[in-house]
Design a protein around this motif. Structure first.
Motif, mmCIF file in Angstrom:
data_model
loop_
_atom_site.group_PDB
_atom_site.id
_atom_site.type_symbol
_atom_site.label_atom_id
_atom_site.label_comp_id
_atom_site.label_asym_id
_atom_site.label_seq_id
_atom_site.Cartn_x
_atom_site.Cartn_y
_atom_site.Cartn_z
ATOM 1 N N GLU A 195 -3.013 -98.778 5.921
ATOM 2 C CA GLU A 195 -1.557 -98.787 6.061
ATOM 3 C C GLU A 195 -1.013 -100.207 5.960
ATOM 4 N N GLU A 196 0.127 -100.324 5.308
ATOM 5 C CA GLU A 196 0.773 -101.615 5.129
ATOM 6 C C GLU A 196 1.472 -102.041 6.427
ATOM 7 N N PRO A 197 1.644 -103.348 6.632
ATOM 8 C CA PRO A 197 2.351 -103.837 7.828
ATOM 9 C C PRO A 197 3.800 -103.348 7.858
ATOM 10 N N THR A 198 4.300 -103.144 9.054
ATOM 11 C CA THR A 198 5.696 -102.710 9.225
ATOM 12 C C THR A 198 6.508 -103.684 10.084
ATOM 13 N N LEU A 199 5.833 -104.571 10.835
ATOM 14 C CA LEU A 199 6.528 -105.529 11.693
ATOM 15 C C LEU A 199 6.048 -106.946 11.394
ATOM 16 N N SER A 200 6.902 -107.917 11.604
ATOM 17 C CA SER A 200 6.503 -109.314 11.428
ATOM 18 C C SER A 200 7.021 -110.148 12.591
ATOM 19 N N MET A 201 6.296 -111.230 12.886
ATOM 20 C CA MET A 201 6.696 -112.197 13.903
ATOM 21 C C MET A 201 6.435 -113.583 13.344
ATOM 22 N N SER A 204 8.348 -115.434 17.882
ATOM 23 C CA SER A 204 9.713 -114.910 17.864
ATOM 24 C C SER A 204 9.699 -113.405 18.118
ATOM 25 N N LYS A 205 10.878 -112.830 18.197
ATOM 26 C CA LYS A 205 11.007 -111.384 18.390
ATOM 27 C C LYS A 205 10.476 -110.652 17.166
ATOM 28 N N PRO A 206 9.751 -109.535 17.337
ATOM 29 C CA PRO A 206 9.291 -108.759 16.171
ATOM 30 C C PRO A 206 10.461 -108.238 15.340
ATOM 31 N N GLU A 207 10.301 -108.283 14.033
ATOM 32 C CA GLU A 207 11.305 -107.756 13.116
ATOM 33 C C GLU A 207 10.624 -106.829 12.125
ATOM 34 N N VAL A 208 11.304 -105.759 11.751
ATOM 35 C CA VAL A 208 10.699 -104.804 10.814
ATOM 36 C C VAL A 208 10.773 -105.369 9.399
ATOM 37 N N LEU A 209 9.846 -104.906 8.548
ATOM 38 C CA LEU A 209 9.811 -105.316 7.146
ATOM 39 C C LEU A 209 10.545 -104.272 6.313
ATOM 40 N N TYR A 210 11.611 -104.675 5.694
ATOM 41 C CA TYR A 210 12.412 -103.761 4.886
ATOM 42 C C TYR A 210 11.913 -103.732 3.441
#
Length: 410
Positions: free
Chosen positions: A108-114, A188-194
């Motif tokens: 599965e591909e990543p969905t969140l980034s920090m 930093s705060k987690p952010e979703v990958l669009y």
């Protein structure tokens, strides 16, 4: 080992490991034949590239906790191989001249980034062993040798790296391992990958959430998940009185929700999630409704200052702890941020002595775990991670600079 030619064999790699001396290691099961050390095989890539040849150096099996080298291993066994530097999950080893790969394993591909960055707070470098950008970069890229779901990217500055993974738990495990190894850094705060589809629409990752709660809490959970753009897909009642709810919800809607979920269900709820794919962007919603309590000046916290501050909200620090200007010391009960002086001492006179502080009763501070701290931080905050401490701080420490930045943003 003698130079042997490969016989009929089929092995698929299902996990990776790394050794500083012998390099990348592939772990998998022998589905057919006998695998031998110091032998050349055809490696069929899981990504569909042309097969190439690779040579096994050593074969290891586990006996208890020890790793033992063997000359060959039979079908049905699980082993670890070395020598093929570009081995990856899903690759199949076949005899030379034959390409008979097993079905590929989907990763599965990543969905969140920090963002992982060098710690630049006033207390930086006091507790960590590895604190520079070179140490941080080497450690993150070394993790790629074994974690195929992780992505690490350089940014515009050499002191910050974008790390993408499969959810909060995936990234928090990496953070915890690094702090135990002596690394000091900030995240930093987690952010979703669009993503973007062929028509230019903005897509976001969607999760299927399965919630098991007592019936009395089902209405509360439905309301909270609906506020986070969740859509109720199904609802059923079990024989023991619990209700199972099935929600389709954006991944960003689950950021910071687990702690709130446990509070709302008094610790009796169970939440499981599974990645479901990408769907059109579902609109904005607020992550956090409460503001932060921020330290006004640097120093050590004292009982007198904390006693006045605890009326404003929930404190994260107790007496005798080091703080600095711009550090978050608690959660405000209201939406705005408040600066407080928790290092303030009482002015002594003939009629007031320092011993009077003994009568002040402090509420025990709320000590945040790593997961709770990651869930708590907002877009304008960072989490300072050291081997001994977890501190939440504002990105911009100076209060005047923060106000200017907020004014420009508005």
């Amino acid at each position: 080992y003698p130079d042997l030619t490969s016989e009929s064999v089929q092995m698929q790699i299902t996990a990776l490991a790394y050794d500083d001396y012998i390099g990348r290691l592939g772990i998998g099961r022998i589905y057919k034949g006998t695998l031998k050390a110091a032998t050349t095989y055809t490696v069929c890539n899981a990504n569909g590239d042309a097969p190439h040849q690779g040579r096994t150096n050593q074969i290891f099996v586990y006996k208890g906790l020890s790793r033992v080298s063997v000359d060959e291993i039979q079908s049905g066994e699980i082993c670890m191989i070395s020598g093929i530097s570009d081995i990856n999950i899903g690759d199949t080893l076949c005899p030379v001249g034959e390409a008979d790969p097993l079905p590929a394993i989907k990763i599965e591909e990543p969905t969140l980034s920090m963002n992982f960055m060098v710690n630049d707070s006033p207390l930086a470098g006091q507790e960590g062993k590895y604190i520079t950008s070179r140490h941080l970069r080497d450690r993150l890229y070394r993790e790629l040798n074994t974690d195929v779901s992780l992505r690490v990217e350089d940014t515009d500055t050499t002191e910050c790296f974008k790390v993408s993974g499969r959810g909060e738990l995936h990234l928090s495990v990496l953070i915890e391992n690094m702090r135990r190894e002596g690394y000091e850094f900030a995240v930093s705060k987690p952010e979703v990958l669009y993503h973007t589809d062929e028509r230019g629409r903005k897509l976001e990752p969607i999760e299927i959430a399965y919630v098991d709660v007592p019936e009395e809490f089902s209405g509360t959970i439905i309301q909270k998940l609906s506020e986070r753009k969740g859509e109720l897909q199904g609802m059923s009642t079990a024989s023991d009185g619990t209700v199972r709810l099935e929600f389709s919800i954006p991944s960003r809607g689950l950021i910071g929700f687990r702690n709130e979920f446990l509070t709302s269900t008094k610790g009796t709820g169970i939440l499981n999630t599974m990645f479901d794919g990408y769907a059109p962007y579902k609109g904005d919603f607020p992550y956090r409704k409460q503001g932060s309590l921020i330290a006004f000046e640097a120093g050590e916290t004292v009982t007198y200052g904390l006693f006045s501050a605890q009326e404003r909200g929930t404190l994260f620090v107790g007496p005798g702890e080091k703080v600095y200007s711009g550090m978050v010391i608690g959660q405000n009960g209201k939406a705005e941020d408040i600066e407080l002086n928790v290092c303030k001492t009482k002015h002594l006179t003939n009629t007031r002595s320092s011993s009077a502080d003994d009568a002040l009763k402090l509420v025990p501070p709320k000590v945040l775990s790593l997961e709770q701290a990651i869930e708590f931080i907002d877009q304008d905050e960072l989490l300072e991670v050291t081997p001994k401490s977890l501190r939440i701080r504002k990105r911009i420490l100076d209060s005047r600079d923060r106000k200017r930045a907020a004014f420009r943003k508005s």
